[in-house]
Design an enzyme around this catalytic site. Sequence first.
Site, short mmCIF file in Angstrom:
data_model
loop_
_atom_site.label_atom_id
_atom_site.label_comp_id
_atom_site.label_asym_id
_atom_site.label_seq_id
_atom_site.Cartn_x
_atom_site.Cartn_y
_atom_site.Cartn_z
N ASP A 62 91.23 26.57 39.99
CA ASP A 62 90.13 25.97 40.38
C ASP A 62 90.32 24.84 41.66
O ASP A 62 91.06 23.91 41.46
CB ASP A 62 89.49 25.41 39.35
CG ASP A 62 88.25 24.74 39.74
OD1 ASP A 62 87.59 24.50 40.67
OD2 ASP A 62 87.58 24.04 38.50
N VAL A 63 89.83 25.26 42.78
CA VAL A 63 90.18 24.50 44.23
C VAL A 63 89.67 22.95 43.69
O VAL A 63 90.13 22.06 44.48
CB VAL A 63 89.60 24.85 45.25
CG1 VAL A 63 90.03 26.09 45.61
CG2 VAL A 63 87.88 24.95 45.39
N TYR A 157 74.54 21.02 49.24
CA TYR A 157 75.32 22.00 50.09
C TYR A 157 75.66 21.75 51.53
O TYR A 157 76.48 21.58 52.28
CB TYR A 157 74.89 23.39 49.94
CG TYR A 157 75.41 24.56 50.42
CD1 TYR A 157 76.62 25.02 50.03
CD2 TYR A 157 75.11 24.73 51.68
CE1 TYR A 157 77.42 26.06 50.73
CE2 TYR A 157 75.95 25.93 52.53
CZ TYR A 157 76.97 26.71 51.79
OH TYR A 157 77.56 27.61 52.53
N TRP A 198 71.20 36.43 45.49
CA TRP A 198 70.45 35.55 45.14
C TRP A 198 69.28 35.61 46.38
O TRP A 198 68.13 36.30 46.22
CB TRP A 198 71.00 34.23 45.13
CG TRP A 198 70.10 33.09 44.97
CD1 TRP A 198 68.92 32.92 44.28
CD2 TRP A 198 70.31 31.88 45.51
NE1 TRP A 198 68.38 31.69 44.29
CE2 TRP A 198 69.24 31.11 45.32
CE3 TRP A 198 71.12 31.31 46.64
CZ2 TRP A 198 69.00 29.53 45.77
CZ3 TRP A 198 70.84 30.03 47.12
CH2 TRP A 198 69.94 29.33 46.68
N1 NAD Z 1 77.55 33.86 52.78
C1 NAD Z 1 77.00 33.12 53.71
O1 NAD Z 1 75.77 33.21 54.34
C2 NAD Z 1 77.65 31.88 54.10
C3 NAD Z 1 77.11 30.96 55.34
C4 NAD Z 1 77.93 30.29 55.51
C5 NAD Z 1 78.73 29.32 54.73
N2 NAD Z 1 79.41 30.14 53.68
C6 NAD Z 1 80.55 29.67 53.32
O2 NAD Z 1 81.50 30.78 53.16
C7 NAD Z 1 82.26 30.54 52.25
C8 NAD Z 1 82.71 32.18 51.47
O3 NAD Z 1 81.30 32.45 51.04
P1 NAD Z 1 81.02 33.74 50.56
O4 NAD Z 1 79.67 34.17 50.85
O5 NAD Z 1 82.22 34.73 50.83
O6 NAD Z 1 80.96 33.40 49.03
P2 NAD Z 1 81.21 34.50 47.73
O7 NAD Z 1 80.55 33.96 46.57
O8 NAD Z 1 81.20 35.86 48.08
O9 NAD Z 1 82.92 34.02 47.45
C9 NAD Z 1 83.18 32.71 46.96
C10 NAD Z 1 84.48 32.80 46.29
O10 NAD Z 1 84.91 31.47 45.91
C11 NAD Z 1 85.27 31.77 44.53
N3 NAD Z 1 85.13 29.96 44.25
C12 NAD Z 1 83.90 29.54 43.73
N4 NAD Z 1 84.34 28.23 43.33
C13 NAD Z 1 85.58 28.23 43.41
C14 NAD Z 1 86.56 27.27 42.93
N5 NAD Z 1 86.02 26.25 42.24
N6 NAD Z 1 87.95 27.44 42.92
C15 NAD Z 1 88.36 28.67 43.19
N7 NAD Z 1 87.60 29.72 43.93
C16 NAD Z 1 86.40 29.53 43.65
C17 NAD Z 1 84.35 32.47 44.07
O11 NAD Z 1 85.06 32.83 42.67
C18 NAD Z 1 84.30 33.45 44.96
O12 NAD Z 1 85.23 34.45 44.88
C19 NAD Z 1 81.81 29.58 51.41
O13 NAD Z 1 82.47 28.44 51.74
C20 NAD Z 1 80.56 29.38 51.65
O14 NAD Z 1 79.92 28.13 51.36
C21 NAD Z 1 78.78 31.29 53.39
#
Ligand code: NAD
Length: 255
Positions: A62-63, A157, A198
Site C-alpha cells: 500500500d503506497v 482529489y 464509474w
Molecule cells: N483515468 C483518468 O481519467 C485519470 C485522469 C487524470 C489522472 N489520473 C491519475 O492517473 C493515475 C492512474 O489512474 P488509472 O486511471 O490508471 O487508475 P486505475 O484505478 O485503473 O489504477 C490505479 C491502480 O492503483 C492501485 N492502487 C490504488 N490505491 C493504491 C495504494 N494505496 N497502494 C498501491 N496501489 C494502489 C489500484 O489497485 C490500481 O491497480 C492515478 O493517479 C489517477 O489519479 C487518472
Amino acid sequence: MRLAGKVCFVTGAGSGMGRAAALAFSREGAAVGAMDLKAEAVAETVAQVKKAGGKAVALSGDVSKEADVRRAIEDAVKAYGALHVLYNNAGIFPGDDHSVIDTDEAVWDKVFAVNVKGVAFSCKHGIPHLIRSGGGSVINIASFVALVGCSVPQDAYTASKGAVIALTKSLAVQFGPKGVRANAICPGPIETPLLTQWLLKEPKEKAKRLNRIPMGRFGKPEDIVNLGLYLACDESSWTNGAALVADGGITANYF
Ligand SMILES: NC(=O)c1ccc[n+]([C@@H]2O[C@H](COP(=O)([O-])OP(=O)(O)OC[C@H]3O[C@@H](n4cnc5c(N)ncnc54)[C@H](O)[C@@H]3O)[C@@H](O)[C@H]2O)c1
C-alpha cells in the site's frame, strides 16, 4: 531501446495506466518493479510483461504505508541492482469525494494518504537510489483537474493533485543538481477502470464530458504512457520541474 539498462519502479501497476506503463517501459528495455495494493492484479501485469519477453518483479503493498513502500523499493533494488525511474502513478478517486462543503474528513485523509503521501514515500525511499545510480527521473502522475476548476467537484482529489504538482517542483529544484529530474504529468480523462467503471458508465455524464474535449475523444492509457516514456528516458534530460498536460485540449478550451 530507449530504456535499455534502466530499472523503473511503477506504483499502481495492477491496472489502467500503471499496467500500461509497466508494459511500455519493459518493451523499451527496462526492468520493472511493479507495485500495487492488489497482489493478483500486479502478478497479472508481471505475467504480461514476461510473456512479451520483458523483465518485471511483482511487489504488493500500500503506497500510503511508508514501510510497504520502503520494502517494495528495496525488493526492486535487490532484484535488479539499481533504480533509475520512479513512476508514481497509484491514485484513488473515490465516489464520496464531492465539494469541500460536503466531503467527510475521512475522505480527505484517505485521498491525501494515497495520492500525496504515497508519492512522498516513494520519493523518500527511491530518490537516494536514483542518486546512487548516477541520476534518474521522477515522474508523478497528477491530473488536469489541478489546473482548472470543475462544476462537478471532487475537491479532495483536486487538492491532492495540486499538491503533487507543487511537490514535483520542489523535488526538481532540490535534486536536479544531483542528476535527478522530477516532472508531473497532468492527464485529462483517460479510459481506464478508474473512469469507465464509474463516471463514464452513465451515457449522459459521458456525453457531458466528451463535449468539452476539442479532440473529440477520451484519452487512452498510451496517450499518457508515451509522455511517461519520454520523461523516463534520456531524451528528456533537460526537462525538469514541468507539469506536462496531455488532455486533448480541455484546459485550453473556453467554449
Ligand atoms: N483515468 C483518468 O481519467 C485519470 C485522469 C487524470 C489522472 N489520473 C491519475 O492517473 C493515475 C492512474 O489512474 P488509472 O486511471 O490508471 O487508475 P486505475 O484505478 O485503473 O489504477 C490505479 C491502480 O492503483 C492501485 N492502487 C490504488 N490505491 C493504491 C495504494 N494505496 N497502494 C498501491 N496501489 C494502489 C489500484 O489497485 C490500481 O491497480 C492515478 O493517479 C489517477 O489519479 C487518472
